[in-house]
Design a protein around this motif. Structure first.
Motif, PDB file in Angstrom:
ATOM      1  N   PHE A 165      76.092 -10.795  27.295  1.00 25.88           N
ATOM      2  CA  PHE A 165      74.891 -10.301  26.603  1.00 25.88           C
ATOM      3  C   PHE A 165      74.154 -11.442  25.907  1.00 25.88           C
ATOM      4  CE2 PHE A 165      72.831  -8.657  22.749  1.00 25.88           C
ATOM      5  CZ  PHE A 165      71.911  -7.803  23.332  1.00 25.88           C
ATOM      6  N   VAL A 166      74.882 -12.251  25.137  1.00 28.63           N
ATOM      7  CA  VAL A 166      74.261 -13.370  24.420  1.00 28.63           C
ATOM      8  C   VAL A 166      73.665 -14.373  25.405  1.00 28.63           C
ATOM      9  CG1 VAL A 166      74.746 -15.362  22.928  1.00 28.63           C
ATOM     10  CG2 VAL A 166      75.650 -13.105  22.332  1.00 28.63           C
ATOM     11  N   SER A 167      74.385 -14.635  26.485  1.00 33.98           N
ATOM     12  CA  SER A 167      73.881 -15.562  27.496  1.00 33.98           C
ATOM     13  C   SER A 167      72.574 -15.065  28.106  1.00 33.98           C
ATOM     14  CB  SER A 167      74.936 -15.747  28.587  1.00 33.98           C
ATOM     15  OG  SER A 167      74.448 -16.555  29.630  1.00 33.98           O
ATOM     16  N   ALA A 168      72.518 -13.768  28.404  1.00 36.13           N
ATOM     17  CA  ALA A 168      71.297 -13.199  28.976  1.00 36.13           C
ATOM     18  C   ALA A 168      70.139 -13.276  27.980  1.00 36.13           C
ATOM     19  CB  ALA A 168      71.536 -11.752  29.399  1.00 36.13           C
ATOM     20  N   MET A 169      70.414 -13.001  26.725  1.00 35.30           N
ATOM     21  CA  MET A 169      69.373 -13.075  25.691  1.00 35.30           C
ATOM     22  C   MET A 169      68.876 -14.515  25.514  1.00 35.30           C
ATOM     23  SD  MET A 169      68.959  -9.968  25.050  1.00 35.30           S
ATOM     24  CE  MET A 169      67.806 -10.027  23.726  1.00 35.30           C
ATOM     25  N   MET A 170      69.804 -15.446  25.496  1.00 34.56           N
ATOM     26  CA  MET A 170      69.425 -16.855  25.318  1.00 34.56           C
ATOM     27  C   MET A 170      68.605 -17.344  26.521  1.00 34.56           C
ATOM     28  SD  MET A 170      70.426 -17.678  22.342  1.00 34.56           S
ATOM     29  CE  MET A 170      70.388 -19.451  22.293  1.00 34.56           C
ATOM     30  N   ARG A 171      68.976 -16.922  27.703  1.00 33.19           N
ATOM     31  CA  ARG A 171      68.224 -17.304  28.900  1.00 33.19           C
ATOM     32  C   ARG A 171      66.812 -16.723  28.837  1.00 33.19           C
ATOM     33  NH1 ARG A 171      70.574 -14.527  32.763  1.00 33.19           N
ATOM     34  NH2 ARG A 171      72.528 -15.630  32.482  1.00 33.19           N
ATOM     35  N   THR A 172      66.700 -15.500  28.324  1.00 34.16           N
ATOM     36  CA  THR A 172      65.402 -14.843  28.222  1.00 34.16           C
ATOM     37  C   THR A 172      64.461 -15.591  27.290  1.00 34.16           C
ATOM     38  OG1 THR A 172      66.419 -12.695  28.654  1.00 34.16           O
ATOM     39  CG2 THR A 172      64.259 -12.663  27.628  1.00 34.16           C
TER      40      THR A 172
ATOM     41  N   PRO B  44      69.080 -21.348  27.881  1.00 33.97           N
ATOM     42  CA  PRO B  44      70.263 -20.866  28.616  1.00 33.97           C
ATOM     43  C   PRO B  44      71.551 -21.543  28.158  1.00 33.97           C
ATOM     44  CG  PRO B  44      68.967 -22.345  29.984  1.00 33.97           C
ATOM     45  CD  PRO B  44      68.191 -22.143  28.708  1.00 33.97           C
ATOM     46  N   LEU B  45      72.600 -20.770  28.157  1.00 30.18           N
ATOM     47  CA  LEU B  45      73.939 -21.296  27.869  1.00 30.18           C
ATOM     48  C   LEU B  45      74.600 -21.591  29.213  1.00 30.18           C
ATOM     49  CD1 LEU B  45      75.056 -18.699  25.159  1.00 30.18           C
ATOM     50  CD2 LEU B  45      74.093 -20.976  24.770  1.00 30.18           C
ATOM     51  N   ASN B  46      74.551 -22.821  29.634  1.00 32.36           N
ATOM     52  CA  ASN B  46      75.025 -23.181  30.968  1.00 32.36           C
ATOM     53  C   ASN B  46      76.511 -22.918  31.165  1.00 32.36           C
ATOM     54  OD1 ASN B  46      72.461 -24.025  31.671  1.00 32.36           O
ATOM     55  ND2 ASN B  46      72.815 -26.107  30.972  1.00 32.36           N
ATOM     56  N   TRP B  47      77.292 -22.984  30.123  1.00 27.12           N
ATOM     57  CA  TRP B  47      78.735 -22.813  30.215  1.00 27.12           C
ATOM     58  C   TRP B  47      79.151 -21.340  30.202  1.00 27.12           C
ATOM     59  CZ3 TRP B  47      80.542 -20.086  26.121  1.00 27.12           C
ATOM     60  CH2 TRP B  47      79.732 -20.053  24.985  1.00 27.12           C
ATOM     61  N   ALA B  48      78.254 -20.453  29.784  1.00 28.59           N
ATOM     62  CA  ALA B  48      78.624 -19.047  29.577  1.00 28.59           C
ATOM     63  C   ALA B  48      79.060 -18.357  30.872  1.00 28.59           C
ATOM     64  CB  ALA B  48      77.473 -18.289  28.934  1.00 28.59           C
ATOM     65  N   GLN B  49      78.381 -18.646  31.966  1.00 28.26           N
ATOM     66  CA  GLN B  49      78.737 -18.005  33.231  1.00 28.26           C
ATOM     67  C   GLN B  49      80.142 -18.420  33.670  1.00 28.26           C
ATOM     68  OE1 GLN B  49      75.937 -18.677  36.382  1.00 28.26           O
ATOM     69  NE2 GLN B  49      77.105 -17.469  37.852  1.00 28.26           N
ATOM     70  N   ASP B  50      80.468 -19.694  33.486  1.00 23.93           N
ATOM     71  CA  ASP B  50      81.806 -20.163  33.870  1.00 23.93           C
ATOM     72  C   ASP B  50      82.880 -19.608  32.938  1.00 23.93           C
ATOM     73  OD1 ASP B  50      80.834 -21.598  36.035  1.00 23.93           O
ATOM     74  OD2 ASP B  50      80.494 -23.400  34.836  1.00 23.93           O
TER      75      ASP B  50
END
Length: 163
Positions: A28-35, A39-45
């Motif tokens: 959720f936080v990663s999606a919000m930050m990307r929006t 973007p949190l590049n490490w969040a997906q990993d």
């Protein structure tokens, strides 16, 4: 030994719960930050690592329950003894499959040790390690369930002979 297993089961349930909560918040936080353009590049990993472990811990938790495997519509038409034999056959097949997963998972973990998750700076083996570890825990749970099923079958046969 039973006390240790009960404590381990509780620990595993809590760990799976925390992984699920953390994964949900992280995505959720990663999606919000990307929006908003950060973007949190490490969040997906990180989510990938958490998801892999959560799946195998959750699967072990599910396997401990009695109602996971069943084709009730078909199996319930048979006598109790036949139902138990079918149950035992399914459990033996699942244990065999899990042992294969453990063996191949160890190989996969060793082979992937040099592969790195660059955003996290850790080996990809920390993801693939979930396969043999989780499968090993599921094997233990299935063996315990198998022993219970065999005991139920033997108790039923013994009770049927004395009647």
């Amino acid at each position: 030994m039973k006390k240790f297993y009960e404590k381990f089961c509780k620990f595993e349930e809590n760990l799976a719960l925390w992984l699920l909560a953390g994964l949900t918040i992280l995505v959720f936080v990663s999606a919000m930050m990307r929006t908003i353009g950060f973007p949190l590049n490490w969040a997906q990993d990180a989510a990938l690592v958490a998801f892999a472990w959560m799946i195998f811990f959750g699967s072990d938790i599910a396997l401990r329950g009695p109602g996971l495997i069943g084709v009730d519509l078909f199996v319930k038409k048979f006598p109790f003894t036949v139902q138990k034999v079918i149950d035992i056959i399914f459990k033996v097949a699942i244990i065999a499959f899990l042992v294969i997963l453990v063996i191949n998972g160890i190989t996969m973990t060793i082979d992937g040790w040099d592969r790195e998750i660059t955003t996290l700076g850790i080996s990809y083996s920390f993801v693939t390690m979930a396969v043999p570890v989780g499968s090993f825990f599921m094997t233990i749970s299935m063996v315990i369930n198998l022993v219970k099923s065999v005991k139920e079958l033997l108790a039923h046969k013994k009770g049927a002979k004395t009647v």
